[in-house]
Design a protein around this motif. Structure first.
Motif, PDB file in Angstrom:
ATOM      1  N   TYR A  44      10.444 -23.276  17.917  1.00 23.28           N
ATOM      2  CA  TYR A  44      10.604 -22.912  19.173  1.00 23.28           C
ATOM      3  C   TYR A  44      11.227 -21.489  19.490  1.00 23.28           C
ATOM      4  N   PRO A  45      10.860 -21.162  20.786  1.00 22.73           N
ATOM      5  CA  PRO A  45      11.423 -19.640  21.006  1.00 22.73           C
ATOM      6  C   PRO A  45      12.836 -19.904  21.291  1.00 22.73           C
ATOM      7  N   ASP A  46      13.560 -18.459  20.945  1.00 25.04           N
ATOM      8  CA  ASP A  46      14.848 -18.266  21.235  1.00 25.04           C
ATOM      9  C   ASP A  46      15.676 -19.427  20.781  1.00 25.04           C
ATOM     10  N   GLU A  47      15.513 -19.740  19.365  1.00 18.91           N
ATOM     11  CA  GLU A  47      16.271 -21.029  18.917  1.00 18.91           C
ATOM     12  C   GLU A  47      16.679 -20.559  17.434  1.00 18.91           C
ATOM     13  N   LYS A  71      15.505 -18.015  13.041  1.00 24.48           N
ATOM     14  CA  LYS A  71      15.633 -17.714  14.178  1.00 24.48           C
ATOM     15  C   LYS A  71      14.703 -16.837  15.056  1.00 24.48           C
ATOM     16  N   THR A  72      14.359 -17.086  16.282  1.00 25.37           N
ATOM     17  CA  THR A  72      13.196 -16.549  16.924  1.00 25.37           C
ATOM     18  C   THR A  72      13.510 -15.811  18.140  1.00 25.37           C
ATOM     19  N   LYS A  73      12.885 -15.090  18.728  1.00 24.28           N
ATOM     20  CA  LYS A  73      13.096 -14.256  20.042  1.00 24.28           C
ATOM     21  C   LYS A  73      12.738 -14.924  20.995  1.00 24.28           C
ATOM     22  N   PRO A  74      13.318 -14.640  22.372  1.00 22.31           N
ATOM     23  CA  PRO A  74      12.948 -15.335  23.640  1.00 22.31           C
ATOM     24  C   PRO A  74      11.483 -15.036  23.819  1.00 22.31           C
ATOM     25  N   LEU A  75      10.965 -15.911  24.935  1.00 22.57           N
ATOM     26  CA  LEU A  75       9.513 -15.901  25.325  1.00 22.57           C
ATOM     27  C   LEU A  75       9.424 -14.625  26.288  1.00 22.57           C
ATOM     28  N   GLU A 116       8.013 -16.984  30.601  1.00 19.60           N
ATOM     29  CA  GLU A 116       9.255 -17.561  30.987  1.00 19.60           C
ATOM     30  C   GLU A 116       9.206 -17.863  32.309  1.00 19.60           C
TER      31      GLU A 116
END
Length: 445
Positions: free
Chosen positions: A129-132, A156-160, A165
């Motif tokens: 998942y993004p940003d999670e 830990k991933t970065k936001p889209l 978005e």
């Protein structure tokens, strides 16, 4: 002269003197060890990022101290697929690996099982998942399906990106969604019509959106990439006349077939057969849909589309090649010429006056076309000038550009040296850049 001899003579002219023909052996020698430095803004090419990713993976694969408990996890290993990762470790006994990415609900969990037993493990992780802070449970299983060990890891991933978005439908990034509609995979390279075409060897073809050439039906992409879903780029082909509505392999592992244009005034009237290794156009044929059926792009509707991808070991660096071939028009070389230049302008002045943006990407100059039409681009040094003539592609109705696009100018056909860049416009204007480009070829290890 008999008809047969005349025909032979015409064929010889076409294959040896025709404007479209190029000495690809000479060009390949030119491309060896090409490095580009410039005072223009620059960014890493996709292949350079892939090479860096491959080196890091190979170093980890060679580190036998990385155990199941101390594995190395590399997020987005090649820089273009932010919701992927690889886990690298070694085990004393041969075993299989499975993992589960925790979902927002039980039905959106993503499971993957690698059935090939091994002691050196390269595990692609999909479905993040993004940003999670993603929770992944990994399990080792022996040949008797007995669980040897299990552990959890966090990634830990970065936001889209903003485009995804705000409105993914308007974005040209290839994406996968899970069965609840959440984006669980995307590439950061925009694709023409958001399409990926599957080919053999778990690889895909992507025509890069926005980097284009003008045609009667609007700008068409000119850069065709061969990559895998982890974002590793193997080759880039420069299709000077544009990529229209189809691309595929002629046969598994064989040459590529691309729908293109024979002339600036024509649209999608020929199929080019492109040598897979050199990028040379080895055959041109009339576009006959009954003879060539291009495959449909892969579906992006559900993450299980990638669930059957096999575990694959990273290729050696020698197997990753990068090839850019061709120009918008074949360049005209003036020997021993010079240019009468006006006062040079910097990039800020060029942007304010013409809304033009220039950046060097690897061995290619990218020019974001603004509110004007460029008629000619010159690359000049003391003893030679390269001319890129865009006159056949210009709109005769007006000097403005109806659609924005980015023009790609490969440096691969040019000899070493420091070049000034001169832009000449359809309205008769001319600008000389204060920034220069230096090309050099040194043997690299």
């Amino acid at each position: 002269m008999s008809v047969k001899i005349a025909t032979k003579f015409k064929e010889w002219i076409y294959f040896h003197i025709a404007k479209e023909k190029t000495d690809f052996m000479s060009l390949n020698r030119l491309r060896l060890n090409l490095s580009v430095t410039s005072t223009l803004p620059s960014r890493e090419s996709y292949v350079l990022q892939s090479r860096k990713g491959s080196k890091r993976i190979q170093q980890a694969m060679g580190d036998t101290s990385l155990s199941f408990d101390t594995m190395e996890v590399i997020l987005n290993p090649y820089g273009q697929a932010p919701l992927t990762a690889v886990a690298i470790f070694h085990t004393a006994e041969s075993c299989c690996v499975s993992y589960t990415v925790a979902g927002h609900s039980a039905r959106s969990e993503y499971r993957q099982e690698i059935k090939e037993a091994a002691t050196s493990h390269f595990v692609p992780i999909w479905g993040l998942y993004p940003d999670e802070d993603n929770l992944i449970t990994m399990t080792l299983v022996d040949s008797g399906s007995n669980v040897i060990s299990s552990r959890t890891i966090h990634i830990k991933t970065k936001p889209l990106p903003i485009e995804l978005e705000e409105d993914p439908k308007d974005s040209s990034y290839p994406i996968f969604r899970d069965n609840e509609g959440a984006i669980r995979y995307y590439l950061t390279v925009p694709a023409y019509r958001s399409e990926l075409i599957g080919i053999s060897g778990e690889r895909y073809l992507l025509a890069e959106d926005g980097i284009a050439t003008p045609t009667p039906s609007g700008p068409q992409p000119t850069r065709l990439h061969e990559l895998n879903l982890l974002g590793c780029f193997y080759r880039t082909y420069y299709i000077a006349t544009g990529i229209h509505n189809g691309m595929c392999e002629k046969e598994p592992g064989g040459n590529l077939l691309v729908s293109s244009n024979s002339l600036p005034s024509q649209t999608s009237d020929i199929i080019l057969e492109i040598d897979r290794q050199t990028g040379a156009v080895v055959k041109r044929q009339k576009h006959l849909s009954s003879e060539t059926v291009f495959p449909s792009p892969i579906s992006f509707t559900d993450i299980p589309c990638i669930s059957n991808i096999k575990c694959f070991m990273p290729e050696t660096l020698d197997e990753i090649s990068y090839s850019i071939v061709g120009w918008l028009n074949a360049p005209t070389l003036y020997q021993g010429a010079s240019i009468e230049t006006t006062d040079a302008v910097n990039l800020i002045q060029l942007r304010r006056k013409y809304n033009l943006h220039l950046v060097v990407s690897g061995d290619t100059l990218l020019i974001r076309i603004g509110d004007c039409q460029i008629q000619e681009i010159l690359f000049a040094k003391i003893d030679r000038i390269y001319q890129m003539d865009m006159t056949p592609f210009l709109s005769t109705e007006e000097n403005s550009v109806p659609e924005r696009y980015t023009l790609a100018v490969p440096f691969t056909e040019m000899y070493s040296g420091t070049y000034r860049i001169v832009l000449r416009f359809a309205d008769g204007g001319q600008e000389v850049l204060s920034d220069t480009v230096t090309l050099s070829r040194t043997r690299q290890s």
